[in-house]
Structures are given as C-alpha cells and as structure tokens.
Design a protein around this motif. Structure first.
Motif, mmCIF file in Angstrom:
data_model
loop_
_atom_site.group_PDB
_atom_site.id
_atom_site.type_symbol
_atom_site.label_atom_id
_atom_site.label_comp_id
_atom_site.label_asym_id
_atom_site.label_seq_id
_atom_site.Cartn_x
_atom_site.Cartn_y
_atom_site.Cartn_z
ATOM 1 N N THR A 39 26.908 -2.697 -25.610
ATOM 2 C CA THR A 39 28.292 -3.139 -25.583
ATOM 3 C C THR A 39 28.308 -4.564 -26.093
ATOM 4 N N PHE A 40 28.920 -4.739 -27.229
ATOM 5 C CA PHE A 40 29.037 -6.079 -27.784
ATOM 6 C C PHE A 40 30.476 -6.522 -27.562
ATOM 7 N N SER A 41 30.663 -7.693 -26.983
ATOM 8 C CA SER A 41 32.022 -8.141 -26.698
ATOM 9 C C SER A 41 32.404 -9.325 -27.561
ATOM 10 N N LEU A 42 33.648 -9.336 -27.967
ATOM 11 C CA LEU A 42 34.199 -10.514 -28.612
ATOM 12 C C LEU A 42 35.218 -11.109 -27.653
ATOM 13 N N PHE A 206 33.763 -4.422 -27.577
ATOM 14 C CA PHE A 206 34.748 -4.622 -26.531
ATOM 15 C C PHE A 206 35.452 -5.950 -26.797
ATOM 16 N N ILE A 207 36.756 -5.868 -26.996
ATOM 17 C CA ILE A 207 37.509 -7.080 -27.302
ATOM 18 C C ILE A 207 38.370 -7.412 -26.104
ATOM 19 N N SER A 208 38.223 -8.593 -25.554
ATOM 20 C CA SER A 208 38.951 -8.888 -24.335
ATOM 21 C C SER A 208 39.047 -10.380 -24.113
ATOM 22 N N GLY A 222 29.988 -12.358 -28.237
ATOM 23 C CA GLY A 222 30.287 -13.351 -29.252
ATOM 24 C C GLY A 222 31.553 -14.082 -28.844
ATOM 25 N N VAL A 223 31.524 -15.403 -28.853
ATOM 26 C CA VAL A 223 32.705 -16.188 -28.499
ATOM 27 C C VAL A 223 33.357 -16.665 -29.787
ATOM 28 N N MET A 224 34.632 -16.370 -29.943
ATOM 29 C CA MET A 224 35.316 -16.764 -31.171
ATOM 30 C C MET A 224 36.304 -17.885 -30.926
#
Lengths: 319, 341
Positions: A39-42, A206-208, A222-224
């Motif tokens: 699970t990769f999250s942004l 996972f975008i949240s 990943g922090v954008m």
C-alpha cells in the motif's frame, strides 16, 4: 524491496492550462515506484496534486511529460489491446460514494457494467459473480436489485469497491475512500480493504489526508507539497522521524486523542502558494521556518538520506 | 460557574412522509461562562439539531421543538421570544459558524459588506465606523492585508480564509456564545490546527462560551473543557475532557475512541469497528438506544431505558453497566488511560 516494481513513475509532470496563458503545475516532476502487494500512500493538503497524480498514473489524464512504466512497459506506448488489459487490471475507488454511482442503475447493473465488457459469461454466471462480489464486500445478494439511494454511505463505498473488484484488478487507486464517512464506518471500510488486500494480493495507491488512517494502512508513504514529492519513506521511520520541515509541520498538526504526551505543534505561516506561480527554489521555502538564501534560489533534489528514506530538502541532514 | 445557557428536556421532531422523526430526545445540559463544550457523535445523532435549536434556527427546515422543552440563555427563555426579540440576540449575543463556508457566505457580496451587514443590523453606526470595525475584525482573525481583502468576494478566498471570515462575522458584536458546527471538517489538518488555535485564543480574549459540534475526537481532545457524546438523539455520556478521554464508561464512547487507529496499534491490524446501524428515529425509544449494537448488552438493556448516572459532578453515563448489580466489564485495550504507547 528487491522485487520488480509494478509501477515506475519517473519525472512525471501534469500541467493544466489556466486563464491568461498560464499553467497550473498540478504534478511537477514526481518520481517513485509502487511495488506489487504494497500500500503506497500519497498524503498532503488539498491542492497538492495527489489526486491528479493518481489519475495521471491510470491514464485518466494524459501526462504532460515524464514516464510511467507498468511492469517495465511504458503506458503511453501500449497498443490498444494492451491498454484494454491495463485499464481492466488497474481500477479506482472514489471519494464521494454519492456521486460515483449512477442513481438510475441497480447495484447489480453497476457492478456488472464494466465486467461484462471484459469477461464472456452467461447471464446466470454474471448474476452469480455479482452475488459473490457482494458477499466479498460484506453485503447480501438482495442488494443487487436495489438502487444507490437506498444505501448508506458506507454501503455505497462497499459497492464502489465491489465494482472495482469485478474487473479482477491487481492495482487500485483509492482516492480518499473514507473521507466522506463517519469514524465508525471508516474503520469498517479500512478493515475490508486490508482483508481484501491480504486475500487477493492487491496493490493500493491510497490517497488521503487522514494521517492517522494512512499510518495504519500504508507500507510506504509519499508526502506531496505543491505538486512535488517532498519526502518518501516506509511508514514507521516517517512517523518516528520525519525529515522534511513540511512533513514535521503536517504531522504535528494531527489532532490526537491520545493525549499522554504532547509534542510541540509547529505553526506554518500562511497558506499554500498558488501552483500557477510557485516560489522559486525549494517550493516550501516561502513557509519553511528554516529557509536560508540557498533554499530560495536552488531547488533541492530528492536524495536518500537514510536507507529507503528520501527527502527533498537542502537542510534535512542538519535539522 | 455561572450558567450562560441551560437546556432542559429538549425534544425536537421533524414531520416527514414516513412519520415523526424524533431527532433529539430529552437532551438537557448546562453551559457555563467561558466554557467550551463539545458535542460528538455520528451523523444523525442530533448534535447539529440540538445546536440549531439553541439558535432557534429549525423552523425553516421543518423542525419542531416539542412542548416541555426549555432553553434559557442569559436568563431569557429563548423559546418564548418573538422573531423580533430573537433577531436582537442572534448574531450579537449568540452567533454561529457553519461547516461549509462556501454556501454560508453570500457569493454576490464582498466580505467587507457581509461583516458590516451584521454590524448594521444590530447597531446604529456610520459606514466609516463599521468599515473600521470590519478591518479590525479581519486583523483579529489573522487575515493579511485586511484593507484589500474587504473588497474581495468569497470565491477569491481559500477555504481556510473563508472560515476565518465567517468567524469574523460571528464575532462582530462580541457574542457571549459561539456555536461552531463542524468548523474545520472541510479543511486540511494544518489549516484546521491554525483555526482551532485561533478559536481558542479568541475564546479567551472575549470570554466567550463555545459549543463545538464535531465528529473529530482529536479536535475535541485539544479544544473542549466538557464533552457530551450523543447517540440517537440522547446524551449517552458526558463529562470533562479528562473524564471522557481517560476514563470513558459508555460502550458507545469506547467504540468511538477505539475506531481511531492508535499509535501503538500494529500496522494493518484489525481496527475496531462498530457493527450495525443507528436505530430508526421514527420509532419510540423503549430500550437503551445503543443496545442492538452493544457487545456488552444485557437483558435489562432491551427492556428499559437506562437513567443517567452521575459518577462525579460532571461525569454522567446513561448505561445499565453502571448499575450496582451489573457485571464488571473492562473497556477494550488501547483507549483512555489504559495505554499511552
């Protein structure tokens, strides 16, 4: 991780035209990999480009430049037949469970619609499959004949998941799947997503912006900020020791029910600058409490400061 | 502490085609001067309806405040006031900020005019003075360049800025009571943190009482003095923040607290999730409203409504588990004072 990545995203850019010949740099030079089964999250504030990034990866938006490799293959160069498979195997779950289901279709039709394009089945087999999917997401067979307005938010989100699963995907972009739900329902949907991942070996993007949920579900994050990736790390080290000043500020703002000890909150001045006209040098320099002259002039590159822990900051090592 | 607001046995119903929906059922509470009270619960538990009833903002949406309800604000019986008398209080002595700033502000008016509108409604003053006051208010809510911002329309501001403008309008006449209905739900965490800090400092500065309506328990822990947990139109547990977060007693409060992933919790482990759905508000209440979803449910819970039992002056719990004859149960691990990593 030594596995072959499922997605390799390199220098991805997605610009949108704005009024007066300007461009909105929604995603600006983003590079990361997504490995199978993880699970990769942004994460990031609204407007930071996380949703655009997810959609560009799936080809919902064409990219402006950069490359997206899917299992080593450039998505932009895929043949029609390959693209068909690509679209089947890569699905999406949306934020708003109210607007993403057609109100005039029954749940059964909604779940079948995409699946029937790809799989040759008799009507009886189709109905059987729908029943199976409904069970899988924790609902009963009689839901197939209902309409979306008869369902609660949590149930609708389950239908959204069932619809994605109907395509037998390996990768699902989950765009804020729980943002519109109540806390107790959020937990149910997250549990379901984790179960399905373990059962079917799914990969999630996972975008949240819910940082406590992200911590719970993610392997890597990943922090954008303003279209760029500022930090990239496995979950535990990121929460224990965030390296980028923006990540530190973001995490310190999480309201916490576990009030045992209180860390000092870092106050960021002002609001996110416009992505039409981002600050020169490091994009965070206009709000960064540590910014020096160099930060305003020269944009830092993504570098590996600790093992698997990448950060885009000139000063991260000293902070 | 002096009581600013007293709500007694508040019952609110909505008449729908399906029948009478009893959204709030016998809610009573007190709010002291300078106190911050948080109302928490899932959607549909009656927290917003309760706060709107205090402002008497329900008539347009069809809400009916039932006979026998009492709301007293600064010694005045709110329910007995005429519209004219109400208008004198609303916006000046008590005001409200809403969740969605985009739909709450008028898109065709500059924000300056919207702030001044509230001032003109309640005070006889010159345009010049009102404008100065508006600038002062924008400074107060920490909006940069207030002079130029006055001429902006809502769509020219970001969500966080618009919410600040809403606060400025609400504070224009130094209210004694501010009701904030999910003020930060639509905002990002960093902006949320800024706004809650701002609200906290303004509350101190103007000695306001605040009712915060939210479902975000993290915000509550940070902001409130007192908390009341609502379920199906009733208050199931109330207490000070410490009481609610460190020694919660109601299984519903436990459920709410444990559905938030804790720091100590193993990644990807099962999150606690509450099964079932809230009860149908069309039906009369004959049992504990939480009984069908409660894992500690006893036979008595399905037969009679539990009375609120006060453990301390402030900590009240409406649950049969508090009865001396009830079995002792330990709350699930990971909540309250039981674990801090």
């Amino acid at each position: 991780m030594s596995k072959q990545p499922l997605f390799e995203i390199k220098n991805l850019k997605r610009y949108f035209p704005a009024k007066g010949g300007k461009t909105v740099k929604a995603v600006d030079d983003v590079t990361f990999d997504i490995f199978p089964g993880e699970t990769f999250s942004l994460v990031g504030e609204s407007g930071c480009g996380k949703t655009t990034c997810g959609r560009t990866i799936l080809g919902v938006y064409p990219k402006t430049s950069g490359s997206i490799l899917y299992e080593g293959e450039e998505t932009a160069k895929m043949s029609k037949a390959q693209l068909r498979q690509f679209r089947r195997r890569n699905q999406m779950i949306f934020q708003d469970p109210y607007s993403c289901l057609d109100p005039r279709m029954t749940i059964g039709t909604i779940i079948q619609e995409g699946m029937n394009v790809h799989f040759k089945r008799t009507p009886a087999q189709r109905n059987e499959k729908v029943t199976e999917l409904l069970f899988k997401v924790g609902l009963t067979a009689d839901f197939a004949s209902r309409f979306p307005h008869e369902l609660s938010g949590g149930q609708r989100q389950r239908i959204g998941i069932a619809r994605a699963l109907a395509m037998e995907p390996d990768f699902i972009v989950c765009d804020e799947p729980i943002a519109a739900l109540d806390v107790s329902i959020q937990a149910q949907v997250i549990n379901l997503m984790i179960d399905l991942q373990q059962e079917m070996g799914l990969t999630y993007l996972f975008i949240s912006h819910d940082l406590s949920m992200v911590r719970h579900i993610s392997d890597r994050i990943g922090v954008m900020y303003l279209g760029s990736l500022v930090e990239l790390s496995p979950t535990a080290p990121l929460y224990e020791k965030p390296l980028h000043p923006y990540t530190q500020a973001l995490f310190s703002a999480i309201p916490d029910v576990h009030r045992g000890k209180k860390e000092q909150r870092i106050h960021l001045q002002g609001e996110i600058p416009s992505p039409i006209n981002p600050p020169s040098g490091c994009k965070f320099s206009s709000r960064c409490p540590y910014a020096q002259d160099r930060c305003h002039e020269e944009a830092p590159a993504l570098r590996e400061l600790e093992k698997d822990h990448f950060v885009t900051c000139h000063l991260a090592a000293q902070l | 502490m002096d009581s600013l607001l007293t709500v007694k046995n508040l019952n609110v119903s909505f008449n729908t085609y399906a029948g009478e929906v009893k959204a709030v059922r016998g809610v009573s509470f007190d709010l002291g001067v300078k106190e911050a009270l948080a109302m928490v619960g899932e959607s549909g538990c009656g927290k917003t309806v309760t706060s709107k009833a205090v402002m008497r903002l329900l008539s347009r949406s069809g809400g009916i405040i039932k006979e026998g309800s009492r709301i007293e604000f600064m010694g005045q019986d709110i329910l007995g006031l005429s519209t004219r008398e109400l208008n004198r209080i609303r916006g000046s002595k008590m005001s409200m900020i809403f969740q969605d700033s985009m739909t709450s502000l008028n898109p065709t008016m500059t924000i300056g005019n919207q702030i001044m509108e509230n001032i003109f409604t309640h005070e006889k003053t010159t345009r010049q003075k009102a404008r100065e006051r508006a600038i002062e208010l924008l400074k107060l809510v920490e909006i940069p360049n207030p002079e130029t911002r006055l001429k902006n329309y809502p769509h020219q501001l970001s969500g966080g800025m618009r919410q600040r403008v809403m606060i400025a309008i609400a504070l224009a006449l130094n209210p004694s009571l501010l009701i904030a209905d999910e003020p930060t739900t639509a905002l990002d965490v960093t902006i949320q943190a800024q706004l809650m800090d701002l609200l906290r400092s303004l509350k101190e500065r103007f000695s306001m009482s605040v009712i915060l309506v939210t479902h975000d328990l993290g915000v509550v822990a940070d902001f409130a003095d007192k908390v009341q947990v609502m379920y199906a139109g009733t208050i199931v547990e109330r207490g000070t923040v410490d009481e609610i977060f460190d020694s919660p007693r109601h299984p519903y409060t436990w459920a709410l607290l444990s559905s938030i992933p804790g720091r100590a919790q193993e990644s990807k482990s099962k999150l606690y999730s509450l099964q079932g759905t809230p009860p149908d508000l069309l039906l009369p209440l004959q049992q504990c409203p939480f009984a069908p979803r409660c894992q500690y449910c006893m036979p008595i819970c399905k037969k009679a409504i539990p009375k609120e039992n006060f453990l301390t002056d402030t900590h009240g719990v409406a649950c049969w588990l508090q009865h001396p004859m009830a079995p002792k149960v330990t709350p699930p691990a990971g909540i309250g004072g039981y674990d801090h990593e």
